[in-house]
Scaffold this motif. Structure first.
Motif, PDB file in Angstrom:
ATOM      1  N   ALA A  68      49.875  31.762   3.750  1.00 48.42           N
ATOM      2  CA  ALA A  68      50.120  31.366   5.141  1.00 48.42           C
ATOM      3  C   ALA A  68      51.285  30.392   5.277  1.00 48.42           C
ATOM      4  CB  ALA A  68      48.852  30.741   5.732  1.00 48.42           C
ATOM      5  N   LEU A  69      51.398  29.460   4.346  1.00 42.35           N
ATOM      6  CA  LEU A  69      52.422  28.421   4.460  1.00 42.35           C
ATOM      7  C   LEU A  69      53.717  28.731   3.720  1.00 42.35           C
ATOM      8  CD1 LEU A  69      50.346  25.116   4.221  1.00 42.35           C
ATOM      9  CD2 LEU A  69      51.016  26.417   6.251  1.00 42.35           C
ATOM     10  N   ASP A  70      53.730  29.785   2.911  1.00 46.16           N
ATOM     11  CA  ASP A  70      54.911  30.079   2.112  1.00 46.16           C
ATOM     12  C   ASP A  70      56.187  30.232   2.941  1.00 46.16           C
ATOM     13  OD1 ASP A  70      56.063  30.607  -0.575  1.00 46.16           O
ATOM     14  OD2 ASP A  70      56.559  32.522   0.377  1.00 46.16           O
ATOM     15  N   PRO A  71      56.182  30.978   4.047  1.00 43.97           N
ATOM     16  CA  PRO A  71      57.435  31.092   4.807  1.00 43.97           C
ATOM     17  C   PRO A  71      57.941  29.739   5.319  1.00 43.97           C
ATOM     18  CG  PRO A  71      55.872  32.763   5.521  1.00 43.97           C
ATOM     19  CD  PRO A  71      55.136  31.834   4.602  1.00 43.97           C
ATOM     20  N   MET A  72      57.031  28.897   5.790  1.00 41.09           N
ATOM     21  CA  MET A  72      57.441  27.573   6.267  1.00 41.09           C
ATOM     22  C   MET A  72      57.929  26.703   5.113  1.00 41.09           C
ATOM     23  SD  MET A  72      54.925  26.358   9.319  1.00 41.09           S
ATOM     24  CE  MET A  72      53.399  27.040   8.703  1.00 41.09           C
ATOM     25  N   TRP A  73      57.248  26.795   3.967  1.00 44.13           N
ATOM     26  CA  TRP A  73      57.660  25.997   2.810  1.00 44.13           C
ATOM     27  C   TRP A  73      59.061  26.417   2.355  1.00 44.13           C
ATOM     28  CZ3 TRP A  73      56.952  21.592   0.687  1.00 44.13           C
ATOM     29  CH2 TRP A  73      57.472  21.337  -0.581  1.00 44.13           C
ATOM     30  N   THR A  74      59.320  27.710   2.307  1.00 45.65           N
ATOM     31  CA  THR A  74      60.640  28.200   1.912  1.00 45.65           C
ATOM     32  C   THR A  74      61.706  27.663   2.860  1.00 45.65           C
ATOM     33  OG1 THR A  74      59.676  30.174   0.910  1.00 45.65           O
ATOM     34  CG2 THR A  74      62.019  30.275   1.480  1.00 45.65           C
ATOM     35  N   GLN A  75      61.444  27.725   4.149  1.00 42.59           N
ATOM     36  CA  GLN A  75      62.379  27.179   5.134  1.00 42.59           C
ATOM     37  C   GLN A  75      62.540  25.674   4.938  1.00 42.59           C
ATOM     38  OE1 GLN A  75      60.724  28.339   8.900  1.00 42.59           O
ATOM     39  NE2 GLN A  75      61.661  30.363   8.856  1.00 42.59           N
ATOM     40  N   ALA A  76      61.441  25.009   4.660  1.00 45.16           N
ATOM     41  CA  ALA A  76      61.470  23.557   4.480  1.00 45.16           C
ATOM     42  C   ALA A  76      62.340  23.170   3.291  1.00 45.16           C
ATOM     43  CB  ALA A  76      60.049  23.023   4.298  1.00 45.16           C
ATOM     44  N   VAL A  77      62.171  23.874   2.170  1.00 42.75           N
ATOM     45  CA  VAL A  77      62.971  23.588   0.977  1.00 42.75           C
ATOM     46  C   VAL A  77      64.443  23.886   1.252  1.00 42.75           C
ATOM     47  CG1 VAL A  77      63.404  24.308  -1.413  1.00 42.75           C
ATOM     48  CG2 VAL A  77      61.061  23.883  -0.640  1.00 42.75           C
ATOM     49  N   ASN A  78      64.706  25.020   1.907  1.00 41.43           N
ATOM     50  CA  ASN A  78      66.090  25.384   2.224  1.00 41.43           C
ATOM     51  C   ASN A  78      66.729  24.409   3.204  1.00 41.43           C
ATOM     52  OD1 ASN A  78      65.938  27.600   0.533  1.00 41.43           O
ATOM     53  ND2 ASN A  78      65.415  29.013   2.172  1.00 41.43           N
ATOM     54  N   ASN A  79      65.911  23.743   3.984  1.00 46.08           N
ATOM     55  CA  ASN A  79      66.401  22.773   4.960  1.00 46.08           C
ATOM     56  C   ASN A  79      66.798  21.452   4.298  1.00 46.08           C
ATOM     57  OD1 ASN A  79      66.937  22.121   7.731  1.00 46.08           O
ATOM     58  ND2 ASN A  79      65.081  20.883   7.733  1.00 46.08           N
ATOM     59  N   GLY A  80      66.338  21.232   3.085  1.00 50.77           N
ATOM     60  CA  GLY A  80      66.745  20.036   2.355  1.00 50.77           C
ATOM     61  C   GLY A  80      65.706  18.936   2.256  1.00 50.77           C
ATOM     62  N   ASP A  81      64.872  18.767   3.253  1.00 53.20           N
ATOM     63  CA  ASP A  81      63.836  17.734   3.223  1.00 53.20           C
ATOM     64  C   ASP A  81      62.507  18.385   3.631  1.00 53.20           C
ATOM     65  OD1 ASP A  81      62.145  15.561   3.433  1.00 53.20           O
ATOM     66  OD2 ASP A  81      63.528  14.354   4.619  1.00 53.20           O
ATOM     67  N   PRO A  82      61.803  18.972   2.652  1.00 58.46           N
ATOM     68  CA  PRO A  82      60.606  19.728   2.996  1.00 58.46           C
ATOM     69  C   PRO A  82      59.503  18.898   3.646  1.00 58.46           C
ATOM     70  CG  PRO A  82      60.876  19.609   0.616  1.00 58.46           C
ATOM     71  CD  PRO A  82      62.098  19.016   1.228  1.00 58.46           C
ATOM     72  N   VAL A  83      59.381  17.645   3.248  1.00 55.18           N
ATOM     73  CA  VAL A  83      58.333  16.803   3.826  1.00 55.18           C
ATOM     74  C   VAL A  83      58.608  16.576   5.313  1.00 55.18           C
ATOM     75  CG1 VAL A  83      57.235  14.533   3.741  1.00 55.18           C
ATOM     76  CG2 VAL A  83      57.781  15.735   1.613  1.00 55.18           C
ATOM     77  N   GLU A  84      59.806  16.195   5.632  1.00 53.69           N
ATOM     78  CA  GLU A  84      60.172  15.959   7.032  1.00 53.69           C
ATOM     79  C   GLU A  84      60.098  17.247   7.848  1.00 53.69           C
ATOM     80  OE1 GLU A  84      61.101  13.981  10.451  1.00 53.69           O
ATOM     81  OE2 GLU A  84      60.579  13.123   8.508  1.00 53.69           O
ATOM     82  N   TYR A  85      60.536  18.343   7.266  1.00 57.98           N
ATOM     83  CA  TYR A  85      60.526  19.637   7.952  1.00 57.98           C
ATOM     84  C   TYR A  85      59.102  20.020   8.359  1.00 57.98           C
ATOM     85  CZ  TYR A  85      61.612  24.560   8.882  1.00 57.98           C
ATOM     86  OH  TYR A  85      61.760  25.786   9.473  1.00 57.98           O
ATOM     87  N   LEU A  86      58.167  19.911   7.419  1.00 58.06           N
ATOM     88  CA  LEU A  86      56.778  20.261   7.739  1.00 58.06           C
ATOM     89  C   LEU A  86      56.146  19.239   8.678  1.00 58.06           C
ATOM     90  CD1 LEU A  86      55.381  21.647   4.366  1.00 58.06           C
ATOM     91  CD2 LEU A  86      56.228  22.922   6.338  1.00 58.06           C
ATOM     92  N   ALA A  87      56.482  17.976   8.502  1.00 58.52           N
ATOM     93  CA  ALA A  87      55.935  16.944   9.389  1.00 58.52           C
ATOM     94  C   ALA A  87      56.361  17.197  10.833  1.00 58.52           C
ATOM     95  CB  ALA A  87      56.384  15.560   8.935  1.00 58.52           C
ATOM     96  N   GLN A  88      57.588  17.660  11.027  1.00 66.59           N
ATOM     97  CA  GLN A  88      58.072  17.964  12.376  1.00 66.59           C
ATOM     98  C   GLN A  88      57.394  19.196  12.959  1.00 66.59           C
ATOM     99  OE1 GLN A  88      62.333  18.280  12.001  1.00 66.59           O
ATOM    100  NE2 GLN A  88      62.608  16.062  11.928  1.00 66.59           N
ATOM    101  N   ARG A  89      56.802  20.004  12.101  1.00 69.63           N
ATOM    102  CA  ARG A  89      56.120  21.229  12.535  1.00 69.63           C
ATOM    103  C   ARG A  89      54.617  21.143  12.271  1.00 69.63           C
ATOM    104  NH1 ARG A  89      61.045  21.516  11.323  1.00 69.63           N
ATOM    105  NH2 ARG A  89      62.497  22.965  12.289  1.00 69.63           N
ATOM    106  N   LYS A  90      54.090  19.936  12.412  1.00 70.74           N
ATOM    107  CA  LYS A  90      52.687  19.705  12.048  1.00 70.74           C
ATOM    108  C   LYS A  90      51.712  20.532  12.880  1.00 70.74           C
ATOM    109  CE  LYS A  90      52.399  15.471  14.736  1.00 70.74           C
ATOM    110  NZ  LYS A  90      52.288  14.030  14.658  1.00 70.74           N
TER     111      LYS A  90
END
Length: 147
Positions: A68-90
């Motif tokens: 379920a989270l793999d597509p978001m995680w991939t985008q998060a890693v590609n975005n450079g800051d996965p923690v912030e990316y996911l936090a913004q999409r909580k």
């Protein structure tokens, strides 16, 4: 590296599960007000079933969570800051996680689990959203260790 490579890695899975259970314990302990009291009571009931019940459930859900989270995680890693990316999409992350737990609770053979979950579900998204930044930190820690 996909999320399943991180979450389902046998060398690191137990530690990941332990980290998630600690996060859940911390989130429940910090829950304020009457809602927090209800959450603490329900959590205590579920943990009373078996000491490792929460760890067992987290472990069982890891394959579904990773999908379920793999597509978001991939985008998060590609975005450079996965923690912030996911936090913004909580909210989106919480929705994905709650869909998985909804199915698990619905299919549970234990009435006490279904009952406790049903009582908490209306406010669950708020609690899950609060935990997303910490969950992202945990995933990132294990991602960094696996890289």
């Amino acid at each position: 590296m996909g999320l399943s490579d991180i979450l389902l890695n046998e060398n690191n899975r137990d530690t990941f599960v332990d980290d998630c259970v600690k996060l859940i314990d911390k989130q429940v302990a910090a829950a304020p007000g009457l809602g927090g009291l209800a959450l603490k009571a329900a959590y205590s009931t579920v943990k009373g079933i078996r000491a490792d019940y929460c760890a067992q459930v987290v472990d069982q859900l890891l394959p579904e969570i990773s999908i379920a989270l793999d597509p978001m995680w991939t985008q998060a890693v590609n975005n450079g800051d996965p923690v912030e990316y996911l936090a913004q999409r909580k909210a989106e992350v919480a929705d994905e996680l709650l869909q998985i737990s909804d199915k698990k609770a619905e299919n549970s053979t234990r009435a006490v689990v279904r009952g406790a979950y049903a009582k908490l579900r209306p406010s669950a998204k708020t609690y899950v959203e609060k935990g997303v930044p910490d969950l992202a930190e945990i995933i990132n820690k294990h991602h960094t260790a696996a890289s």
